[in-house]
Enzyme design. Structure first.
Site, mmCIF file in Angstrom:
data_model
loop_
_atom_site.group_PDB
_atom_site.id
_atom_site.type_symbol
_atom_site.label_atom_id
_atom_site.label_comp_id
_atom_site.label_asym_id
_atom_site.label_seq_id
_atom_site.Cartn_x
_atom_site.Cartn_y
_atom_site.Cartn_z
ATOM 1 N N CYS A 236 0.837 -1.203 0.000
ATOM 2 C CA CYS A 236 0.000 0.000 0.000
ATOM 3 C C CYS A 236 0.876 1.258 0.000
ATOM 4 O O CYS A 236 1.984 1.260 0.526
ATOM 5 C CB CYS A 236 -0.908 -0.003 1.232
ATOM 6 S SG CYS A 236 -2.073 1.388 1.267
ATOM 7 N N ASP B 233 0.333 3.803 1.700
ATOM 8 C CA ASP B 233 0.251 4.401 3.042
ATOM 9 C C ASP B 233 1.650 4.761 3.567
ATOM 10 O O ASP B 233 2.553 3.931 3.564
ATOM 11 C CB ASP B 233 -0.431 3.387 3.989
ATOM 12 C CG ASP B 233 -0.815 4.013 5.318
ATOM 13 O OD1 ASP B 233 0.075 4.564 6.004
ATOM 14 O OD2 ASP B 233 -2.003 3.952 5.677
ATOM 15 N N ARG C 281 2.784 5.080 6.402
ATOM 16 C CA ARG C 281 3.245 4.381 7.610
ATOM 17 C C ARG C 281 3.763 2.985 7.300
ATOM 18 O O ARG C 281 4.374 2.332 8.143
ATOM 19 C CB ARG C 281 2.091 4.261 8.617
ATOM 20 C CG ARG C 281 1.519 5.587 9.044
ATOM 21 C CD ARG C 281 0.153 5.399 9.697
ATOM 22 N NE ARG C 281 -0.825 4.838 8.775
ATOM 23 C CZ ARG C 281 -2.069 4.497 9.104
ATOM 24 N NH1 ARG C 281 -2.469 4.646 10.345
ATOM 25 N NH2 ARG C 281 -2.891 4.005 8.201
ATOM 26 N N HIS D 137 -2.233 -4.034 5.013
ATOM 27 C CA HIS D 137 -2.010 -3.602 6.397
ATOM 28 C C HIS D 137 -3.345 -3.281 7.060
ATOM 29 O O HIS D 137 -4.267 -2.798 6.417
ATOM 30 C CB HIS D 137 -1.076 -2.382 6.451
ATOM 31 C CG HIS D 137 -1.677 -1.130 5.864
ATOM 32 N ND1 HIS D 137 -2.200 -0.120 6.648
ATOM 33 C CD2 HIS D 137 -1.851 -0.738 4.593
ATOM 34 C CE1 HIS D 137 -2.658 0.844 5.854
ATOM 35 N NE2 HIS D 137 -2.454 0.497 4.610
ATOM 36 N N CYS E 140 -6.163 0.106 6.901
ATOM 37 C CA CYS E 140 -5.903 0.637 5.558
ATOM 38 C C CYS E 140 -7.066 1.546 5.151
ATOM 39 O O CYS E 140 -8.224 1.120 5.134
ATOM 40 C CB CYS E 140 -5.770 -0.522 4.566
ATOM 41 S SG CYS E 140 -5.447 0.028 2.873
HETATM 42 CO CO CO Z 1 -3.482 1.174 2.991
#
Ligand code: CO
Length: 208
Positions: A41, A43, A45, A97, A100
């Site tokens: 992803c 993302d 993090r 994750h 998400c």
């Molecule tokens: Co995500």
């Protein structure tokens, strides 16, 4: 983080690398030979290399919203093709994750414009597994389970491609479904059993 800081960090990083190994960048420039294709992803993090402890040159990485492998997405299809056919990676990982935002958005009904068709692929995952998900009454548990099922379905999308099927038959490539647990920092192997999946989907998706 300012862009000025980024360039300062970069200079410090170059200095560190060269202190340890004068030929570090010279060696990197010779080429890549990664054994892992990581699809994760976007993302901020959920890093790819850092959470795996992978150094530059060790992982070929593709990231997008909610780690999707969409059949019509030229970007992910090209990445898979290049990694499998030209880089000869041994492992393909789809890593989702918990928490998400993409998966969460697919559970809501808000109109998100261009994100709608992208997230519709996750709604399809929900529909395929509706019976299991409907039985989960706890919303957070349902959310986490959809993250896992989405990883599983994206692994199946990887297995549908001609390149991966060919590599599996000729040199034994493997496909893994993982989830990064943001709460603990731990990687969880979903143990998707891709050999069984290949057998099960062969009747419909086999390409010689
Ligand atoms: Co995500």
């Amino acid at each position: 983080m300012t862009t000025k800081e980024i360039f300062e960090n970069n200079r410090a990083w170059v200095k560190d690398k060269l202190t340890l190994d004068q030929n570090y960048f010279k060696d990197l420039s010779k080429g890549q030979n990664p054994e892992v294709l990581y699809i994760g992803c976007s993302d901020s993090r959920v890093t790819a290399e850092e959470l795996m402890g992978a150094k530059p040159g060790e992982a070929f990485v593709h990231r997008n919203i909610a780690n999707m492998v969409s059949n019509l997405d030229l970007s992910s299809m090209s990445v898979i093709n290049y990694a499998v056919v030209y880089l000869n990676v041994k492992h393909i990982v789809v890593c989702g994750h918990y928490y998400c935002g993409g998966v969460k958005a697919a559970m809501d009904s808000a109109d998100l414009g261009i994100l709608n068709p992208w997230l519709r692929n996750i709604r399809d995952v929900y529909r395929i597994h509706k019976k299991e998900l409907a039985a989960i009454t706890d919303e957070e548990a349902k959310y986490k389970r959809l993250v896992e099922l989405n990883v599983q379905e994206q692994c199946i999308n990887v297995l549908k491609t001609a390149e991966v099927q060919h590599a599996y038959r000729t040199r034994g490539i493997s496909v893994h479904g993982w989830v990064f647990d943001i709460h603990s920092g731990k990687l969880i192997d979903l143990k998707i059993g891709f050999e069984k999946i290949i057998e099960n989907i062969a009747e419909i998706y086999r390409i010689d």
